[in-house]
Every structure is written in C-alpha cells, then in structure tokens.
Design a protein around this motif. Structure first.
Motif, short mmCIF file in Angstrom:
data_model
loop_
_atom_site.label_atom_id
_atom_site.label_comp_id
_atom_site.label_asym_id
_atom_site.label_seq_id
_atom_site.Cartn_x
_atom_site.Cartn_y
_atom_site.Cartn_z
N THR A 14 -79.73 15.03 -44.25
CA THR A 14 -79.89 16.44 -43.93
C THR A 14 -81.08 17.03 -44.67
O THR A 14 -81.88 17.76 -44.09
CB THR A 14 -78.61 17.22 -44.28
N GLU A 15 -81.20 16.70 -45.94
CA GLU A 15 -82.32 17.21 -46.73
C GLU A 15 -83.63 16.56 -46.32
O GLU A 15 -84.67 17.22 -46.28
CB GLU A 15 -82.04 17.03 -48.22
N GLU A 16 -83.58 15.28 -46.00
CA GLU A 16 -84.77 14.56 -45.57
C GLU A 16 -85.37 15.18 -44.31
O GLU A 16 -86.57 15.31 -44.17
CB GLU A 16 -84.39 13.10 -45.33
N LEU A 19 -82.66 19.93 -42.64
CA LEU A 19 -81.64 20.52 -41.77
C LEU A 19 -80.46 21.11 -42.55
O LEU A 19 -79.48 21.51 -41.95
CB LEU A 19 -81.13 19.47 -40.78
N TYR A 20 -80.55 21.14 -43.86
CA TYR A 20 -79.41 21.58 -44.66
C TYR A 20 -79.02 23.03 -44.34
O TYR A 20 -77.85 23.33 -44.15
CB TYR A 20 -79.69 21.41 -46.16
N THR A 21 -79.99 23.91 -44.26
CA THR A 21 -79.69 25.32 -43.95
C THR A 21 -79.05 25.44 -42.57
O THR A 21 -78.10 26.20 -42.39
CB THR A 21 -80.98 26.16 -44.01
N LYS A 22 -79.53 24.66 -41.63
CA LYS A 22 -78.96 24.69 -40.28
C LYS A 22 -77.53 24.14 -40.28
O LYS A 22 -76.69 24.62 -39.53
CB LYS A 22 -79.84 23.92 -39.31
N LEU A 23 -77.29 23.15 -41.12
CA LEU A 23 -75.93 22.62 -41.26
C LEU A 23 -74.98 23.70 -41.76
O LEU A 23 -73.89 23.88 -41.22
CB LEU A 23 -75.92 21.41 -42.20
N GLU A 43 -77.70 28.89 -49.63
CA GLU A 43 -78.25 28.23 -50.81
C GLU A 43 -77.18 27.44 -51.59
O GLU A 43 -77.45 26.98 -52.70
CB GLU A 43 -78.89 29.27 -51.74
N ILE A 44 -76.00 27.29 -51.03
CA ILE A 44 -74.92 26.60 -51.72
C ILE A 44 -75.31 25.15 -52.00
O ILE A 44 -75.95 24.50 -51.17
CB ILE A 44 -73.59 26.67 -50.91
N LEU A 45 -74.94 24.67 -53.16
CA LEU A 45 -75.21 23.28 -53.51
C LEU A 45 -74.32 22.36 -52.67
O LEU A 45 -73.17 22.72 -52.38
CB LEU A 45 -74.93 23.04 -54.99
N PRO A 46 -74.80 21.20 -52.30
CA PRO A 46 -73.99 20.27 -51.51
C PRO A 46 -72.65 19.94 -52.16
O PRO A 46 -71.63 19.86 -51.48
CB PRO A 46 -74.88 19.03 -51.39
N SER A 47 -72.63 19.75 -53.47
CA SER A 47 -71.37 19.43 -54.15
C SER A 47 -70.38 20.59 -54.05
O SER A 47 -69.19 20.38 -53.87
CB SER A 47 -71.63 19.07 -55.62
N GLU A 105 -70.55 18.35 -37.71
CA GLU A 105 -71.48 19.48 -37.76
C GLU A 105 -72.92 18.97 -37.91
O GLU A 105 -73.83 19.48 -37.28
CB GLU A 105 -71.12 20.41 -38.93
N TRP A 106 -73.09 17.94 -38.72
CA TRP A 106 -74.42 17.35 -38.89
C TRP A 106 -74.92 16.79 -37.55
O TRP A 106 -76.08 16.95 -37.18
CB TRP A 106 -74.38 16.23 -39.93
#
Length: 116
Positions: A14-16, A19-23, A43-47, A105-106
């Motif tokens: 996702t980060e590569e 797409l993280y924000t879209k996720l 801006e939430i951390l993945p963890s 979702e991804w």
C-alpha cells in the motif's frame, strides 16, 4: 494480482504504491455504509489502524453480530475465506477477520487505481 498474505505485506504494498490514504478512505466509506460509527484519520499509523480495527471487529462479534455480518457484506469479504476460519477463539477469529477486511479493502483500492 497477488493478494498480500500478511498485514506487513499489505501495508508495504500500500505504501509502495502510495495507496495508504485511499485505503483509509475506503475503510471509512464501508464502515459508514455499514452504519458503524468509526472514522479513521487519514494519518493513522498502520499499527494503530490494525489495533483499532481489530478491537471494533471483536466488539461487533461479541455484542452486535448483525452489524458484524452487515459489515462483512458491505466490504464483500469472501464467504469461502470466512468458512475456512476457526470460530472457536473469538479473539483469534476477530484478528483474522480484521486482516480479511483490510485485504479486501486493499483489493478494491488497487483495482480502482489500476483500472481508472
């Protein structure tokens, strides 16, 4: 397309692909459609995302099973994958369902990015 098989791989891809924000937006959208009051900050951390989502899904299984099923329907988690899960330990089940939700979702976000 090869689906990620671990949470770390999912986040890495996702980060590569940026797409993280879209996720996060997709997760928020599907939770809103499921009438579940949950809105993650972009801006939430993945963890933190994993932890909070796991907690919410665990509570849904325990206390609001109909809403849980509705969420699975809205997200479109594979019934076949759900049948393969062991439901004897609710905590472990909720952890596995959390990953399946994020994985689906991804997949939605990835398809939208590639084919639009």
């Amino acid at each position: 397309m090869q689906l990620p098989v671990t949470f770390e791989e999912l986040i890495s891809k996702t980060e590569e692909l940026e797409l993280y924000t879209k996720l996060i937006k997709q997760v928020n959208k599907d939770f809103l459609l499921s009438n579940i009051d949950l809105d993650f900050d972009e801006e939430i951390l993945p963890s933190s995302l994993k932890y909070l989502l796991h907690e919410v899904i665990f509570k849904l299984i325990q206390e609001k099973f109909a809403e849980y099923l509705n969420l699975l329907y809205i997200v479109d988690v594979s019934e076949e994958k759900m049948r393969q899960l062991d439901g004897s330990d609710t905590l472990k089940l909720s952890e596995e369902v959390t990953f399946l939700v994020l994985q689906r979702e991804w997949q939605k976000v990835w398809y939208r990015e590639i084919y639009s």
